[in-house]
Design a protein around this motif. Structure first.
Motif, mmCIF file in Angstrom:
data_model
loop_
_atom_site.group_PDB
_atom_site.id
_atom_site.type_symbol
_atom_site.label_atom_id
_atom_site.label_comp_id
_atom_site.label_asym_id
_atom_site.label_seq_id
_atom_site.Cartn_x
_atom_site.Cartn_y
_atom_site.Cartn_z
ATOM 1 N N LEU A 1 1.108 -1.367 -0.011
ATOM 2 C CA LEU A 1 0.027 0.059 0.147
ATOM 3 C C LEU A 1 0.885 1.266 -0.054
ATOM 4 N N GLU A 2 0.462 2.148 -0.986
ATOM 5 C CA GLU A 2 1.485 3.297 -1.152
ATOM 6 C C GLU A 2 0.709 4.537 -0.512
ATOM 7 N N LEU A 3 1.468 5.424 0.287
ATOM 8 C CA LEU A 3 0.936 6.502 0.937
ATOM 9 C C LEU A 3 0.590 7.634 -0.061
ATOM 10 N N GLU A 4 -0.643 8.133 -0.133
ATOM 11 C CA GLU A 4 -1.000 9.524 -1.093
ATOM 12 C C GLU A 4 -1.100 10.574 -0.064
ATOM 13 N N VAL A 5 -1.733 10.585 1.081
ATOM 14 C CA VAL A 5 -2.018 11.641 1.686
ATOM 15 C C VAL A 5 -2.085 11.267 3.241
ATOM 16 N N HIS A 6 -1.260 12.396 3.953
ATOM 17 C CA HIS A 6 -1.004 12.308 5.567
ATOM 18 C C HIS A 6 -1.182 13.629 6.006
ATOM 19 N N ASP A 7 -2.347 13.783 6.539
ATOM 20 C CA ASP A 7 -2.797 15.178 6.996
ATOM 21 C C ASP A 7 -2.833 14.963 8.520
ATOM 22 N N ASP A 8 -2.099 15.799 9.108
ATOM 23 C CA ASP A 8 -2.146 15.893 10.567
ATOM 24 C C ASP A 8 -3.212 17.037 11.058
ATOM 25 N N VAL A 9 -4.507 16.491 11.738
ATOM 26 C CA VAL A 9 -5.427 17.293 12.119
ATOM 27 C C VAL A 9 -5.431 17.205 13.528
ATOM 28 N N SER A 10 -4.394 17.297 14.364
ATOM 29 C CA SER A 10 -4.338 17.019 15.848
ATOM 30 C C SER A 10 -5.017 18.324 16.361
ATOM 31 N N ALA A 11 -4.652 19.437 15.850
ATOM 32 C CA ALA A 11 -5.121 20.744 16.419
ATOM 33 C C ALA A 11 -6.773 21.155 16.355
ATOM 34 N N ARG A 12 -7.249 20.369 15.361
ATOM 35 C CA ARG A 12 -8.651 20.497 15.059
ATOM 36 C C ARG A 12 -9.537 19.464 16.041
ATOM 37 N N ALA A 13 -8.707 18.203 16.467
ATOM 38 C CA ALA A 13 -9.280 17.302 17.170
ATOM 39 C C ALA A 13 -9.315 17.726 18.914
ATOM 40 N N VAL A 14 -8.467 18.694 19.152
ATOM 41 C CA VAL A 14 -8.394 18.998 20.507
ATOM 42 C C VAL A 14 -9.878 19.508 21.203
ATOM 43 N N GLY A 15 -10.392 20.334 20.380
ATOM 44 C CA GLY A 15 -11.845 20.939 20.748
ATOM 45 C C GLY A 15 -12.836 19.989 20.982
ATOM 46 N N PHE A 16 -12.756 18.613 20.276
ATOM 47 C CA PHE A 16 -13.479 17.569 20.697
ATOM 48 C C PHE A 16 -13.866 17.223 22.170
ATOM 49 N N TRP A 17 -12.334 17.131 22.607
ATOM 50 C CA TRP A 17 -12.191 16.774 24.030
ATOM 51 C C TRP A 17 -12.819 17.989 25.054
ATOM 52 N N THR A 18 -12.430 19.403 24.532
ATOM 53 C CA THR A 18 -13.236 20.321 25.444
ATOM 54 C C THR A 18 -14.637 20.184 25.636
ATOM 55 N N LEU A 19 -15.307 19.761 24.302
ATOM 56 C CA LEU A 19 -16.635 19.735 24.509
ATOM 57 C C LEU A 19 -17.234 18.447 25.224
ATOM 58 N N THR A 20 -16.478 17.401 25.038
ATOM 59 C CA THR A 20 -16.916 16.320 25.889
ATOM 60 C C THR A 20 -16.702 16.453 27.228
ATOM 61 N N SER A 21 -15.612 17.022 27.731
ATOM 62 C CA SER A 21 -15.377 17.495 29.249
ATOM 63 C C SER A 21 -16.687 18.094 29.643
ATOM 64 N N GLU A 22 -16.986 19.216 28.961
ATOM 65 C CA GLU A 22 -18.288 20.180 29.507
ATOM 66 C C GLU A 22 -19.533 19.226 29.466
ATOM 67 N N LEU A 23 -19.649 18.262 28.532
ATOM 68 C CA LEU A 23 -20.844 17.455 28.503
ATOM 69 C C LEU A 23 -20.807 16.621 29.540
ATOM 70 N N LEU A 24 -19.597 16.242 30.160
ATOM 71 C CA LEU A 24 -19.499 15.176 31.270
ATOM 72 C C LEU A 24 -20.012 15.997 32.508
ATOM 73 N N VAL A 25 -19.822 17.141 32.700
ATOM 74 C CA VAL A 25 -20.123 17.900 33.646
ATOM 75 C C VAL A 25 -21.873 17.790 33.407
ATOM 76 N N HIS A 26 -22.391 18.283 32.500
ATOM 77 C CA HIS A 26 -23.788 18.141 32.585
ATOM 78 C C HIS A 26 -24.384 16.895 32.935
ATOM 79 N N GLU A 27 -23.830 15.758 32.191
ATOM 80 C CA GLU A 27 -24.187 14.258 32.628
ATOM 81 C C GLU A 27 -24.191 14.079 34.106
#
Length: 285
Positions: free
Chosen positions: A209-235
């Protein structure tokens, strides 16, 4: 990972996803991409809607990374869960999708959600088995969202190649370590099997298998855990009696759960110890 551990992992993941992002039919059990956080104090329904949107944004970004997604083609989705991704590819890209599941009960749940979405003719569920390590070169694309790390890497990549038609694409979204110490010791099946991007790509190349695309989207994934932590408080607040002592207990429970499942990952994505990557690889023609 042993079959029983893999099944238990997917059972717990699907139960959590259904409770948090249900009732369906498109229920996702993976991270998302967040470009803008909602204002503080957003109520739980608003947070859940933002989280669901972020998960679909991840799938849209993966489709973009693939270039011309094989609209109307044959797709195998090995992401597991309850078939949310399979429904996404069927509804948004007219694909015929085989949704691989690891839990027998999930076969019927995926079929029920597909029927509810009017996609019963395009989405079929199939229970993963060892025979699936020998493919038949019949898929235009194979998609794995946060599932590749939990499988024997070299064997799984060879199997992925065998399922793809010549020129077919393997597209995946997953978390990898950059520094091994960024992943604390854990019995969590997914966390314990995280590897490096370089190790994964070496195994992929060896599998043909030959690589065609490698995108680092770490910075955009951080906010998911911010939202999840806020939702945990509500739950936790929703379950706690309305007195000060119970309030403190609920907030302490949130802190413990966040430290165990969220904060290490969020911090790793922020400081470069972890990478959330979109990878697109092609089977040689």
């Amino acid at each position: 990972m042993p079959t029983n551990d893999l099944r238990a992992y997917h059972e717990a993941l699907a139960a959590r996803g259904l409770a948090r992002y249900g009732p369906g039919p498109r229920v996702h059990c993976h991270m998302g991409l967040v470009d803008r956080l909602p204002p503080p104090g957003t109520p739980a329904p608003g947070l859940r809607e933002r989280l669901r949107a972020s998960q679909e944004a991840l799938l849209a970004e993966l489709a973009r990374a693939m270039g011309r997604f094989p609209d109307g083609g044959d797709v195998m989705d090995v992401s597991g869960g309850l078939g949310g991704g399979a429904l996404y590819w069927a509804q948004e890209h007219r694909a015929s999708v085989t949704a691989m599941v690891h839990v027998p009960a999930h076969e019927e749940q995926v079929r029920a959600f597909a029927h509810e979405a009017g996609m019963g003719d395009r989405v079929r569920a199939r229970l993963y088995s060892r025979e699936d390590l020998r493919g038949r070169a019949c898929f235009d694309a194979l998609i794995a969202v946060e599932s590749a790390c939990a499988l024997p890497r070299a064997d799984w990549l060879r199997a992925a190649r065998s399922w793809l038609k010549p020129g077919g694409l393997l597209a995946l979204a997953d978390c990898f370590w950059v520094r091994p110490g960024a992943v604390p010791p854990s019995r969590n099946a997914w966390r314990a099997h995280l590897g490096s991007v370089s190790g994964f790509l070496t195994a992929a190349q060896e599998a043909g298998l030959e690589l065609e695309v490698h995108d680092d989207v770490s910075a955009r994934a951080v906010g998911f855990w911010t939202l999840t932590s806020e939702l945990l408080v509500h739950e936790h607040m929703a379950q706690a009696p309305a007195d000060a002592r119970s309030l403190r207990a609920a907030l302490n429970a949130v802190r413990v759960e966040s430290q165990r499942d969220h904060l290490w990952l969020q911090q790793g994505l922020l400081d470069g110890g972890l990478e959330y990557a979109l990878l697109v690889l092609r089977r040689e023609a």
